[in-house]
Design an enzyme around this catalytic site. Sequence first.
Site, PDB file in Angstrom:
ATOM      1  N   GLY A 183      22.729  47.856  82.069  1.00  0.00           N
ATOM      2  CA  GLY A 183      21.659  47.677  81.082  1.00  0.00           C
ATOM      3  C   GLY A 183      22.095  47.711  79.643  1.00  0.00           C
ATOM      4  O   GLY A 183      21.343  48.166  78.779  1.00  0.00           O
TER       5      GLY A 183
ATOM      6  N   THR B 249      24.582  43.742  84.622  1.00  0.00           N
ATOM      7  CA  THR B 249      25.672  44.658  84.937  1.00  0.00           C
ATOM      8  C   THR B 249      25.310  45.356  86.240  1.00  0.00           C
ATOM      9  O   THR B 249      24.139  45.452  86.582  1.00  0.00           O
ATOM     10  CB  THR B 249      25.866  45.689  83.798  1.00  0.00           C
ATOM     11  OG1 THR B 249      26.151  44.996  82.582  1.00  0.00           O
ATOM     12  CG2 THR B 249      26.987  46.658  84.096  1.00  0.00           C
TER      13      THR B 249
ATOM     14  N   ASN C  32      28.027  40.543  81.900  1.00  0.00           N
ATOM     15  CA  ASN C  32      27.264  40.746  80.680  1.00  0.00           C
ATOM     16  C   ASN C  32      25.801  40.375  80.882  1.00  0.00           C
ATOM     17  O   ASN C  32      25.106  41.065  81.597  1.00  0.00           O
ATOM     18  CB  ASN C  32      27.878  40.008  79.489  1.00  0.00           C
ATOM     19  CG  ASN C  32      27.485  40.675  78.169  1.00  0.00           C
ATOM     20  OD1 ASN C  32      27.166  41.858  78.128  1.00  0.00           O
ATOM     21  ND2 ASN C  32      27.506  39.920  77.088  1.00  0.00           N
TER      22      ASN C  32
ATOM     23  N   THR D  24      30.552  43.876  85.442  1.00  0.00           N
ATOM     24  CA  THR D  24      29.566  43.094  84.706  1.00  0.00           C
ATOM     25  C   THR D  24      30.029  41.668  84.473  1.00  0.00           C
ATOM     26  O   THR D  24      31.230  41.387  84.474  1.00  0.00           O
ATOM     27  CB  THR D  24      29.264  43.766  83.347  1.00  0.00           C
ATOM     28  OG1 THR D  24      28.194  43.074  82.701  1.00  0.00           O
ATOM     29  CG2 THR D  24      30.486  43.754  82.443  1.00  0.00           C
TER      30      THR D  24
ATOM     31  N   ARG E  93      38.495  45.282  82.237  1.00  0.00           N
ATOM     32  CA  ARG E  93      37.580  44.639  81.295  1.00  0.00           C
ATOM     33  C   ARG E  93      38.112  43.250  80.929  1.00  0.00           C
ATOM     34  O   ARG E  93      39.327  43.034  80.840  1.00  0.00           O
ATOM     35  CB  ARG E  93      37.491  45.508  80.045  1.00  0.00           C
ATOM     36  CG  ARG E  93      36.643  44.965  78.891  1.00  0.00           C
ATOM     37  CD  ARG E  93      35.204  45.128  79.170  1.00  0.00           C
ATOM     38  NE  ARG E  93      34.385  45.051  77.955  1.00  0.00           N
ATOM     39  CZ  ARG E  93      33.147  44.600  77.924  1.00  0.00           C
ATOM     40  NH1 ARG E  93      32.593  44.159  79.038  1.00  0.00           N
ATOM     41  NH2 ARG E  93      32.465  44.588  76.809  1.00  0.00           N
TER      42      ARG E  93
ATOM     43  N   SER F  34      32.387  48.048  74.928  1.00  0.00           N
ATOM     44  CA  SER F  34      31.421  48.060  76.029  1.00  0.00           C
ATOM     45  C   SER F  34      30.567  49.325  75.963  1.00  0.00           C
ATOM     46  O   SER F  34      30.937  50.312  75.324  1.00  0.00           O
ATOM     47  CB  SER F  34      32.169  48.020  77.364  1.00  0.00           C
ATOM     48  OG  SER F  34      31.290  48.262  78.451  1.00  0.00           O
ATOM     49  N   SER F  35      29.420  49.266  76.631  1.00  0.00           N
ATOM     50  CA  SER F  35      28.585  50.459  76.805  1.00  0.00           C
ATOM     51  C   SER F  35      28.683  51.031  78.214  1.00  0.00           C
ATOM     52  O   SER F  35      28.003  52.005  78.529  1.00  0.00           O
ATOM     53  CB  SER F  35      27.118  50.116  76.510  1.00  0.00           C
ATOM     54  OG  SER F  35      26.945  49.754  75.154  1.00  0.00           O
TER      55      SER F  35
ATOM     56  N   GLU G 102      31.141  37.728  77.891  1.00  0.00           N
ATOM     57  CA  GLU G 102      31.529  38.958  77.201  1.00  0.00           C
ATOM     58  C   GLU G 102      31.900  38.739  75.733  1.00  0.00           C
ATOM     59  O   GLU G 102      32.014  39.715  74.981  1.00  0.00           O
ATOM     60  CB  GLU G 102      32.715  39.617  77.906  1.00  0.00           C
ATOM     61  CG  GLU G 102      32.413  40.181  79.274  1.00  0.00           C
ATOM     62  CD  GLU G 102      31.358  41.265  79.279  1.00  0.00           C
ATOM     63  OE1 GLU G 102      31.017  41.780  78.197  1.00  0.00           O
ATOM     64  OE2 GLU G 102      30.871  41.584  80.369  1.00  0.00           O
TER      65      GLU G 102
END
Length: 509
Positions: A413, A321, A341, A339, A32, A392-393, A360
């Site tokens: 998404g 993403t 973003n 990603t 990340r 993050s998701s 990000e």
Amino acid sequence: LGVVRAYSTGLGGGGFMLLKNPGERPIVIDFRERAPAACTPDKYRSATGEPLPDKTVHGLWAAGVPGTLKGMAFVLEHYGTKSLEQVIQPAWELAAQGFPVDAHTHEVMVELARDLAEDTVRVAYDELYRTFLKNGQPYQIGDTLRRPQLAATLRAIADGGQDVLYSPTGTVHRTLIAAMETGGGPINSEDLTTYDMILREPLVGRFREYETWTMPPPSSGGAVISEILNIVERFDRVAGDKQLRRDLWPHFMVEGMKHAFADRARGLGDWDHDPGESIRDMIDRMIDTTTAAMIVQRFNPDSTFQQEAYGTVAPGEDHGTSHYCVVDSSGMAVAGTETINFEFGSYVMVPGTGIILNDEMDDFSIVAGVANDFGLVQSDKNLVAPGRRPLSSMSPTIITKDDQPVLIIGGSGGPRIITGTLHTLLNILEFGMRPDSAVAAPRFHHQWQPDKVRVEENLDSALIKSLLQRGHTIQEYTSYPGHIQVIARRQNEWFGACDPRKGGKPAGR
């Protein structure tokens, strides 16, 4: 993917990978993006303390330190079967020779042309404008898009490895730092040389007869999915009758989503920067089956609650993403999400390299309790700080039974990654749907705030009526409800499915 979906992923971004070797526990590779040392909350606030949302979305200050190349190089060295040069060759050849623009790429180019129509904006992001538009207009479907600068960068990485970006002598390193110095951006040479990926333990749970392996912080996806799955497993206790189950299911799911997203908003962030371990405490509560039991006990089958009633304690308040799933002949399984973003990230391209920098920094909180561009409200646990990784998701997930992978899944998404992954997972494991049907099935989404159920236009009208009768506010999606990719094992065979909402197709032999 970094070549053909450059608006979603690439060397200027970061991500997570969940990897399982046969006979071993899965591991998480966290690459990340990280906040540069110069990034503090005051740099993104006005003189009166209000957040400056544009600064976290576009421009040099929107970009975190990229991690994708570091992560990919590590994974290839320790788990791969080919050299870096072999793996990169198809990508640089594709970038050099070009590829046909598909419907999804055309759509994002249309949006880009609209965003860059004003001369002042166009000049600020001229390299992006010249690379992805033809005289300011989107490429048509079937047109060939070539990426010669990216091809040259990929060739340089094939020869020089990750040092091209992370060593002060690397060509991309020097170019990126020069651009930051010229434009007054935050990333410096030390930010790049000190960046490293992190090996983590996945969150472990159970659903029915399956073991679930999901993402820990700085992703919220694993904890939110685990909490909702624990709630779903107790659905039988509130609806025994078959007709009642059918009628209550959407309301029950939305209520579970609201509880889990309320916990996400309140207490999650980068637990490497959590001296009081409050983030770990919140994760433990979210994945604890006792929490699910208490939530189900409070469930009201006839109505919804006020927003402050959701979560395990009383609250104070991706576009771009790309996901992939892989399983090989040895049984190694990989779920990877990468990603930059938003679509086209920060709009900043590292000059002459073809690399688009992420944005990000928008995934951090600038002011606790104020929603970001995804509408997500987050706490001070996710405040921007030097070296911190934003929440993050992303939700790469592996489901096993008796230590054998049966489902490899994830998506893109923003926060819709979480609910899209959840819907598809349940469609397969709970309702027995085929993987392609499970991915294509209409979805709904709730993230606690804003207090609306987002639905696809083709969602069953009876389901929508059931939600309206219980006090939910319905809003139709104006964009996609996430894009999910999945591989499922059925009767000793593997079946792959790509989300038809974004194109692509499964491939294997």
